[in-house]
Design a protein around this motif. Structure first.
Motif, PDB file in Angstrom:
ATOM      1  N   TYR A  27       0.794  -1.101   0.092  1.00 40.32           N
ATOM      2  CA  TYR A  27      -0.006   0.131   0.007  1.00 40.32           C
ATOM      3  C   TYR A  27       0.757   1.078  -0.010  1.00 40.32           C
ATOM      4  O   TYR A  27       1.724   1.383   0.674  1.00 40.32           O
ATOM      5  N   GLU A  82       1.564   5.029   0.652  1.00 36.25           N
ATOM      6  CA  GLU A  82       0.601   6.164   1.782  1.00 36.25           C
ATOM      7  C   GLU A  82       1.807   7.370   1.972  1.00 36.25           C
ATOM      8  O   GLU A  82       3.156   7.003   2.118  1.00 36.25           O
ATOM      9  N   ARG A 104       0.376  -3.057   5.406  1.00 41.33           N
ATOM     10  CA  ARG A 104      -1.105  -2.555   5.610  1.00 41.33           C
ATOM     11  C   ARG A 104      -1.058  -1.084   5.901  1.00 41.33           C
ATOM     12  O   ARG A 104      -0.134  -0.572   6.085  1.00 41.33           O
ATOM     13  N   PRO A 105      -2.080  -0.414   5.198  1.00 38.74           N
ATOM     14  CA  PRO A 105      -2.066   1.093   5.230  1.00 38.74           C
ATOM     15  C   PRO A 105      -2.299   1.337   6.820  1.00 38.74           C
ATOM     16  O   PRO A 105      -2.872   0.434   7.612  1.00 38.74           O
TER      17      PRO A 105
END
Length: 447
Positions: A56, A58, A81-82
């Motif tokens: 992900y 970000e 994972r975000p």
């Protein structure tokens, strides 16, 4: 393009399986980058339709989008994972941690000094071992700073910390600490400092049985290198001596407590994974490590004592040029050669407020009573300077070239008075009768 430096964690040999030698990128304020797995850092764009390897994308912004390019801080993280994937946070006990505005006591013009923090209870980690002395400004208004100390005897296990209120300048005094950040690990032994930007998550592991030190929490503009003015292009803290981590990640599928300092209070949530899961990154909002003994000291080669501003490592500027929200100053090993000069720090009253700490040895303005791990506070316009013993010795010294290399002291300096937390005002390790160090400075003038 940056080069790389290697630093072996204190007490380890080259065959240590857990940490071994640390590899770092060099340079302060650079556009750094790293990837723990080849091919995980996108090329030519920040947010592709599908980030490599199913990660992900970000962005972590340490400044407003529209701040000037030279001061804009942001990093792109490519993570398993975000950060948005987490449960609600709930308030937890602040323990010894306090935050601005400090309203438990009134600002105190008296000169104050503390012994080191007492031994903590068994199982105290970095977060639980934080103890606030005082500060100024308002964390919610992004102005001012706070002075903390820490004393820990346990590593943070399945626990991660971040500070939404400000960046953290950590000054180890006893015991090497391993800072596992979202960007990778930093090994900070005494004599080094670590800078953790606002909002960056990290875990502190102890390399030995215990660790102790100081923390400046900067609510204001991020620390930057000071302008050099007439010094020229080189000197003081050189940008190339700051070390940024190389990418590393924790792919943990287990409960991890994430503690966040937000508007002065601690909040916590239990994730089902480690948030230190950044596989690749690039940007300018990154942690740093710096060896204080690489500070290129500037001083007189003729006469008189230069102002302590020449010892500034990092500064947090304010809206008034030259008037710092906070400065970090180090009194590193140096030669004293001034002729017909009182060489220790001079007697002084200052518009700035000064908190002094000691990493090792002795400070050349105080013959006794100022201990490693302890500290002194001289608020704005409070008169301070060498004690009687130091004055007498320096006034009659043979002024041969002298190497000062038996101590490492530093100063957190700020434009506003430092108001004490209530626990610092009533602490058992607050020294009583600090004023007596200046007794006996007798009248020498006769008309």
């Amino acid at each position: 393009m940056t080069d790389h430096q290697t630093l072996r964690p204190a007490g380890e040999d080259a065959h240590t399986p857990d940490r071994g030698e640390r590899r770092y990128s060099t340079g302060f304020g650079n556009e750094h980058s790293g990837e723990a797995v080849p091919g995980t850092l996108p090329v030519g764009r920040n947010s592709p339709q599908r980030a490599p390897h199913g990660l992900y994308a970000e962005q972590l912004s340490g400044s407003a989008f529209t701040e000037p390019r030279a001061r804009n801080r942001r990093s792109w993280l490519y993570r398993i994972r975000p950060s948005a994937a987490h449960p609600p946070f709930a308030r937890v006990d602040n323990r010894g941690l306090r935050s601005a505005p400090f309203e438990e006591t009134v600002p105190d013009p008296n000169r104050l000094r503390w012994d080191p923090l007492p031994e903590p209870a068994a199982g105290t980690d970095f977060v639980d071992g934080l103890w606030t002395l005082g500060g100024n400004g308002d964390a919610r208004q992004r102005s001012g700073m706070a002075i903390h100390l820490y004393h820990a005897n346990a590593s943070m296990t399945d626990r991660v910390f971040s500070d939404s209120d400000g960046e953290l300048l950590i000054v180890p005094e006893r015991g090497t600490i391993e800072l596992h950040t979202e960007f990778g690990p930093l090994t900070a032994p005494p004599g080094h400092v670590a800078l953790i930007p606002r909002g960056v998550r990290f875990r502190v592991e102890l390399a030995g049985a215990g660790a102790r030190g100081y923390v400046c929490e900067n609510y204001g503009a991020p620390f930057e290198l000071p302008e050099l003015g007439p010094i020229g292009a080189n000197g003081l803290a050189n940008a190339r001596d700051f070390l940024a981590p190389r990418a590393a990640f924790d792919d943990a599928e287990r409960p991890v407590e994430v503690v966040n300092k937000f508007c002065g209070n601690l909040w916590a949530a239990t994730y089902d994974h480690s948030p230190l899961d950044v596989v690749a990154w690039h940007g300018t909002h990154v942690p740093y490590l710096y060896d204080l003994r690489r500070f290129n000291v500037m001083g007189t080669i003729s006469y008189d004592h230069p102002d302590p501003s020449v010892f500034t490592v990092l500064t947090s500027p304010s809206d008034t040029p030259g008037l710092a929200n906070a400065d970090f100053v180090v009194f590193a090993p140096r030669w004293l050669v001034g002729e017909d000069t009182f060489r220790p720090p001079y007697f002084h009253r200052n518009v700035m407020s000064e908190y002094m700490g000691l990493v090792e040895g002795a400070y050349d303005a105080k013959a006794s009573g100022f201990l490693p791990g302890g500290g002194s506070l001289h608020n704005m316009m409070s008169a301070h300077g060498p004690d009687r013993e130091t004055f007498d010795r320096a006034s009659g010294a043979d002024l041969v070239p002298q190497k000062v290399d038996d101590g490492l002291a530093f100063m957190f300096e700020t434009r506003w008075p430092v108001t004490l937390a209530g626990q610092a005002r009533s602490a058992g390790h607050l020294q009583q009768g600090y004023d007596t160090v200046w007794q006996g400075l007798e009248r020498n003038f006769r008309s």
